[in-house]
Design an enzyme around this catalytic site. Sequence first.
Site, PDB file in Angstrom:
ATOM      1  N   ASP A 195      -7.967  -2.999   4.711  1.00  0.00           N
ATOM      2  CA  ASP A 195      -8.521  -2.065   3.740  1.00  0.00           C
ATOM      3  C   ASP A 195      -7.636  -2.075   2.498  1.00  0.00           C
ATOM      4  OD1 ASP A 195      -6.526   0.548   3.847  1.00  0.00           O
ATOM      5  OD2 ASP A 195      -6.639  -0.498   5.770  1.00  0.00           O
ATOM      6  N   ASP A 247      -5.501   0.325   0.287  1.00  0.00           N
ATOM      7  CA  ASP A 247      -4.951   1.658   0.475  1.00  0.00           C
ATOM      8  C   ASP A 247      -5.632   2.616  -0.502  1.00  0.00           C
ATOM      9  OD1 ASP A 247      -3.039   2.994   2.119  1.00  0.00           O
ATOM     10  OD2 ASP A 247      -1.784   3.305   0.365  1.00  0.00           O
TER      11      ASP A 247
END
Length: 296
Positions: free
Chosen positions: A212, A214
């Site tokens: 992902d 952040d």
Amino acid sequence: MSAPPTGRIGIIGGSGLYDLPGLTDTRWVAVDTPWGAPSDELFFGRLGEVELVFLPRHGRGHRVPPSEVNYRANIAALKQMGCTDVLSLSAVGGLRADLPPGTFVVVDQFIDRTFAREKSFFGTGLVAHVSMAKPVCHRLGRHVLAQLAAQEVPHADGGTYLAMEGPQFSTLAESQMYRSWNCDVIGMTNMPEAKLAREAELCYASVAMVTDFDCWHPGHDSVTVDAIIGVLLGNAAQARQLVSGLVAQLHADTQAPACGCRSALDHALITAPSARSPEMIHRLQGIAGRVLQAQG
């Protein structure tokens, strides 16, 4: 051809990594160390002529949170079982726009922001200071990079891993600060793992798998476990292929290691031999026996 300069290869990561095609002679083995039990039993297997030892960092089923992982026992167990090379695979958040989910980063630097973990095998009675200027094995890292290129996996050659305590994800202010420090990825598990591997004189390489962006990223301001798991499942097949390919490369590499990892303790012990604790000497035989015996 001479034997490769490698003993058993240790793999630290998720519990699904050991599901490799062609893996034989498999077994789970309970191991104890002077620092207690590791996160789980060790899973042994053979791939061709090479023995592998897998360690689920968080235990099977992901039972152990980052701050409660017994990092000392994990590294000590791999060392005791004859591992000379350790590949660490971990999920991370990306701190750069050009490191999107699905990218593998071959880490070469760390910033350690953890504070609730035991970070050394050494202590009162036997003090040591190892160099962490270059915290990973460049020889092992080169093999990892070659295999990722062969797989055509999006990857980065080098990157700084910010190790945070967790288990919560970052605040927006923290995420932005880490970006200002030129960190590339953020995770919760590679420290003190890398420090302990160096003290144990293991060749250690870290592959950070971005799951992902952040929370700094406008489109990822709320990191969710569901989203991370989705990317993790997509990375799993590539990670297993990486392990298989790396094993083949290491087996074919007959050059004596010139990385210096396996002699990291040569000048690290600072306590005078006459002042060393017999209890600490006994406890550290599995980690530092090579230098302790040489120094009397």
